[in-house]
Enzyme design. Structure first.
Site, PDB file in Angstrom:
ATOM      1  N   LYS A 108      32.895  39.841  37.945  1.00 10.59           N
ATOM      2  CA  LYS A 108      34.360  39.933  37.917  1.00 10.59           C
ATOM      3  C   LYS A 108      34.898  40.113  36.493  1.00 10.59           C
ATOM      4  O   LYS A 108      35.853  39.460  36.079  1.00 10.59           O
ATOM      5  CB  LYS A 108      34.991  38.716  38.584  1.00 10.59           C
ATOM      6  CG  LYS A 108      34.594  38.562  40.060  1.00 10.59           C
ATOM      7  CD  LYS A 108      35.279  37.372  40.689  1.00 10.59           C
ATOM      8  CE  LYS A 108      34.911  37.236  42.167  1.00 10.59           C
ATOM      9  NZ  LYS A 108      33.509  36.830  42.363  1.00 10.59           N
ATOM     10  N   ARG A 109      34.313  41.042  35.763  1.00  7.73           N
ATOM     11  CA  ARG A 109      34.736  41.270  34.388  1.00  7.73           C
ATOM     12  C   ARG A 109      36.023  42.087  34.348  1.00  7.73           C
ATOM     13  O   ARG A 109      36.283  42.943  35.199  1.00  7.73           O
ATOM     14  CB  ARG A 109      33.635  41.990  33.605  1.00  7.73           C
ATOM     15  CG  ARG A 109      32.351  41.191  33.440  1.00  7.73           C
ATOM     16  CD  ARG A 109      32.600  39.877  32.737  1.00  7.73           C
ATOM     17  NE  ARG A 109      31.372  39.227  32.342  1.00  7.73           N
ATOM     18  CZ  ARG A 109      30.996  38.006  32.744  1.00  7.73           C
ATOM     19  NH1 ARG A 109      31.781  37.316  33.561  1.00  7.73           N
ATOM     20  NH2 ARG A 109      29.864  37.480  32.335  1.00  7.73           N
TER      21      ARG A 109
END
EC number: 4.1.1.23
Length: 295
Positions: A108-109
């Site tokens: 989830k960057r």
């Protein structure tokens, strides 16, 4: 003197969208999370350290490699063990690749500029030990902030799953907020659809997917989103242990059900550490998801 031919450039694999579509057709629409929570490690009789993390993860791959459409290691649960945990995540990516199983690194960057470019380099560049087949990303600095990841994914044949409609209660206020006539989540879906335009023109599934919680009910309709128009894979957490079954999947995804990759973690991992138990649980979950998505 005759010229020595240079080594050919490495071949770019088929786009992720095409590969995940083939994997779902072959094994069913199921992605199994590799989520080594402390409680699961304890339930499996493993220590809550890098050694236990490694035993847990490799047991999952041994049981399910080549048997499910995709595996999804949750990066945070590796990161909590520091550099030794990151080394295990790198090994997981490599071993899953050897088992010919798609890997979605659930990190989830999301950031801007050179920082987002660095994340893309770490998780999507050929040769990076953290680069699986796809990466989860957060667009809540604006969909345009994902440009470095979109560019790298396109160049290397990898995919992205962009957070869109999540099942946590706090997400609704942001995701359903309106900018004119369009919700924030709606703009994210439009960005993904635009990124998949070429694939749609060729009649194939695009490589830029969305994360859409399987327990959000009519959330997509309320947000004004046509999930089928995205033409990308839809990663659906919440199947199994979190309560989403056939009725819920039909309500959430409607005409886009053929693009759904249902994600299950505890519902499968709770059957471990016996590898036969894990495989049996995964096959049940895949069959249940397939039946629900056909309904």
């Amino acid at each position: 003197m005759p010229q020595v031919p240079s080594d050919p450039a490495p071949a770019v694999p088929a786009p992720f969208g095409a590969r995940v579509a083939r994997a779902m057709a072959a094994h069913g629409p199921l992605c199994v999370g590799i989520d080594p929570h402390p409680g699961l490690l304890a339930a499996w009789g493993l220590s809550d350290d890098a050694a236990g993390l490694r035993d847990f993860s490799l047991t999952v791959i041994d049981a399910l490699g080549g048997q499910v459409a995709a595996l999804k290691p949750q990066s945070a649960l590796f990161e909590r063990h520091g550099s030794a945990g990151i080394a295990v995540l790198e090994e997981v990516v490599a071993v899953a690749r050897s088992a010919r199983t798609l890997t979605i690194v659930d990190a989830k960057r999301g950031d801007i500029g050179s920082t987002m470019a660095a994340y893309a380099d770490a998780y999507l560049r050929d040769g990076s030990p953290l680069a699986g087949d796809a990466l989860t990303v957060s667009p809540y600095l604006g969909f345009g902030s994902l440009a470095p990841a979109l560019d790298m994914a396109h160049a290397t044949g990898r995919g992205l799953f962009v957070l869109c409609l999540t099942s946590n209660a706090e997400g609704v206020a942001l995701q359903h907020a309106r900018d004119g006539d369009t919700s924030v989540a709606g703009r994210i879906a439009l960005g993904a659809a635009s990124a998949n335009r070429t694939a749609r023109d060729h009649g194939t599934l695009g490589s830029i997917g969305l994360v859409v919680g399987a327990t959000i009910g009519d959330g997509a309709h309320e947000a004004g989103i046509d999930l089928a128009a995205v033409n990308g894979p839809l990663l659906a957490p919440g199947v199994g242990a979190q309560g989403a079954g056939g009725r819920e999947l039909a309500a959430v995804f409607g005409a886009a059900r053929s693009n759904v990759l249902a994600s299950s973690s505890r519902g499968v991992l709770g059957a471990g550490p016996d590898t036969r138990g894990l495989l049996a649980a995964a096959r049940r979950s895949a069959d249940d998801a397939a039946t629900a998505l056909r309904a």
